[in-house]
Design an enzyme around this catalytic site. Structure first.
Site, short mmCIF file in Angstrom:
data_model
loop_
_atom_site.label_atom_id
_atom_site.label_comp_id
_atom_site.label_asym_id
_atom_site.label_seq_id
_atom_site.Cartn_x
_atom_site.Cartn_y
_atom_site.Cartn_z
N GLU A 1 0.82 -1.22 0.00
CA GLU A 1 0.00 0.00 0.00
C GLU A 1 0.85 1.28 0.00
O GLU A 1 0.64 2.15 -0.85
CB GLU A 1 -0.98 0.00 1.18
N SER B 1 5.06 -40.76 2.95
CA SER B 1 4.79 -40.47 4.36
C SER B 1 4.07 -39.13 4.52
O SER B 1 3.22 -38.98 5.40
CB SER B 1 6.09 -40.50 5.18
C1 AOF Z 1 3.66 -7.51 4.22
N1 AOF Z 1 3.49 -6.86 3.04
O1 AOF Z 1 2.28 -5.66 1.62
C2 AOF Z 1 1.27 -6.36 3.61
C3 AOF Z 1 1.41 -7.08 4.83
O2 AOF Z 1 6.36 -7.68 9.75
P1 AOF Z 1 5.67 -6.54 9.08
O3 AOF Z 1 5.57 -5.31 9.90
O4 AOF Z 1 6.21 -6.28 7.71
O5 AOF Z 1 4.14 -7.00 8.93
C4 AOF Z 1 3.83 -8.20 8.31
C5 AOF Z 1 2.33 -8.41 8.36
O6 AOF Z 1 1.63 -7.32 7.79
C6 AOF Z 1 1.90 -9.62 7.56
O7 AOF Z 1 1.94 -10.79 8.32
C7 AOF Z 1 0.48 -9.27 7.17
O8 AOF Z 1 -0.39 -9.65 8.23
C8 AOF Z 1 0.46 -7.75 7.10
N2 AOF Z 1 0.39 -7.20 5.69
N3 AOF Z 1 2.64 -7.63 5.09
O9 AOF Z 1 4.74 -8.02 4.50
C9 AOF Z 1 2.35 -6.27 2.70
N4 AOF Z 1 0.12 -5.74 3.27
ZN ZN Z 2 0.74 -3.09 5.85
#
Ligand code: AOF
Ligand code: ZN
Length: 369
Positions: free
Chosen positions: A46, A304
């Protein structure tokens, strides 16, 4: 949304264990910005799309393949970014199974007066995100079985020779699979028979997979390629109590740079040998944040995983060769089903032609949210 899904896929092999996500901003029927999650730890889809759109994001519709996040993780919440940019409407393909988000992102957007819709191309997005969903909901990596076989269903001749059954094109496709997964798993008999390197060669490499051996009695030879190269490419040998007790074998493997761990074994009986438990291996790989595991054989290992209901997908390369012979092994051993109605259900089947070979991609179940 189709475009957003296409963009999301560019993150394949680069973003895991995070999800592949794409975002397209549209205003007055025109695309004003697009973005995708490019690499693990980097900005989400985003903010990338918002940056591309600049002030044109105000009043636009955002098509996002996954519910925008609302938590402070490695990056600030995307909900805040969408609200601050003045986006008027957000169309989401699937909800985020991550408990940190799970519907809260949608609620925050609605509370800020943004129109929110969910479900557009939801099945396609869930299919793309199947490994992420499996990781989040079932706390294990997504399991892809892979093998190459002759048209009569053999994976080697009666002497164990298998170089090569399929064409160079098929083998290249198999290397491309290796180049995007977190772990490549084989049984000790495959190590002993083929001495594979289990690395991705001749293709762009997105990540280096951990090489994992299922070796209940610790019979991996110190002379094996994966042991000799353990210093440069990580190698994990999973054994059971029985193998762990063979102390000198273990020390020799460890000195060469392999990691050896002791896991639960399957029960085994008159018809089935005792093996390292597939579920225990997956639990360990999940603990290591691994999202995709490629299981390459042999027949006992592949069987398995299928017997345990722990296979999500299979990539089967079929070459127009006739091997034949009662002693020539097939791809799936293990117990197998008694009746046709016990066969694993197939949720999706794709067939690709690679020269004269066929590549079957079968998905056993749809990832459900
Ligand atoms: C992503 N990329 O474009 C979106 C995500 O560890 P962070 O802060 O990068 O957050 C990861 C989480 O953010 C991921 O598990 C998902 O729930 C949300 N969205 N994550 O890496 C993205 N939109
Ligand atoms: Zn995000």
């Amino acid at each position: 949304m189709q475009r957003a899904l296409l963009l999301a896929r560019r993150g394949l092999g680069r973003v895991e264990p995070n999800p592949m996500v794409g975002c397209v901003l549209v205003k007055s029927g025109r695309v004003v910005g697009e973005g995708w999650h490019r690499r693990f730890g980097g900005p989400h889809a985003e903010p990338n799309a918002l940056a591309a759109a600049g002030p044109r994001a105000r009043g636009a519709t955002a098509y996002v393949t996954l519910e925008p996040c609302c938590h402070h993780g490695k990056t600030p919440p995307c909900t805040d970014a969408l609200i601050a940019a003045g986006v008027a409407r957000v169309v989401v393909a699937v909800r985020d199974p991550n408990p940190l988000v799970a519907g809260k992102g949608l609620r925050q957007l609605r509370r800020a007066g943004i129109a929110v819709e969910v479900g557009l191309l939801g099945d396609e997005a869930a299919a793309l995100l199947a490994p992420f969903i499996t990781f989040q909901k079932h706390h294990r990596p997504y399991v892809i079985l892979k093998w190459a076989q002759s048209i009569d269903g053999r994976i080697a001749t009666r002497s164990g020779d298998s170089k090569w059954i399929t064409s160079a094109d098929s083998r290249r496709a198999a290397h491309a699979l290796r180049a995007r997964v977190d772990a490549i798993l084989v049984g000790v008999d495959t190590i002993r028979a083929d001495d594979p390197a289990l690395t991705a060669r001749g293709v762009p490499v997105r990540r280096t997979a951990l090489r994992v051996v299922m070796d209940s009695c610790l019979r991996t030879p110190p002379s094996a390629k994966i042991v000799r190269t353990a210093g440069t490419t990580p190698t994990l040998i999973c054994t059971t109590e029985a193998g762990w007790a063979r102390r000198s074998n273990r020390l020799q493997l460890e000195r060469a740079g392999c990691e050896v761990i002791c896991l639960r074994s399957t029960s085994g009986d008159r018809t089935q040998p005792m093996l390292v438990s597939p579920a225990a291996i997956l639990r360990e790989l999940h603990r290591r944040q691994m999202t995709n595991v490629l299981v390459e054989g042999g027949g006992r290992v592949l069987g398995s995983f299928l017997d345990a209901g722990l296979a999500d997908e299979a990539c089967i390369f079929v070459a127009p060769q006739l091997i034949g012979g009662e002693q020539a092994p097939g791809p799936l051993r293990g117990r197998g089903p008694r009746n046709m109605r016990e066969l694993p259900a197939l949720a999706a089947v794709k067939v690709r032609r690679l020269g004269d070979d066929l590549c079957y991609n079968v998905v056993f179940r749809r990832a459900s949210l």
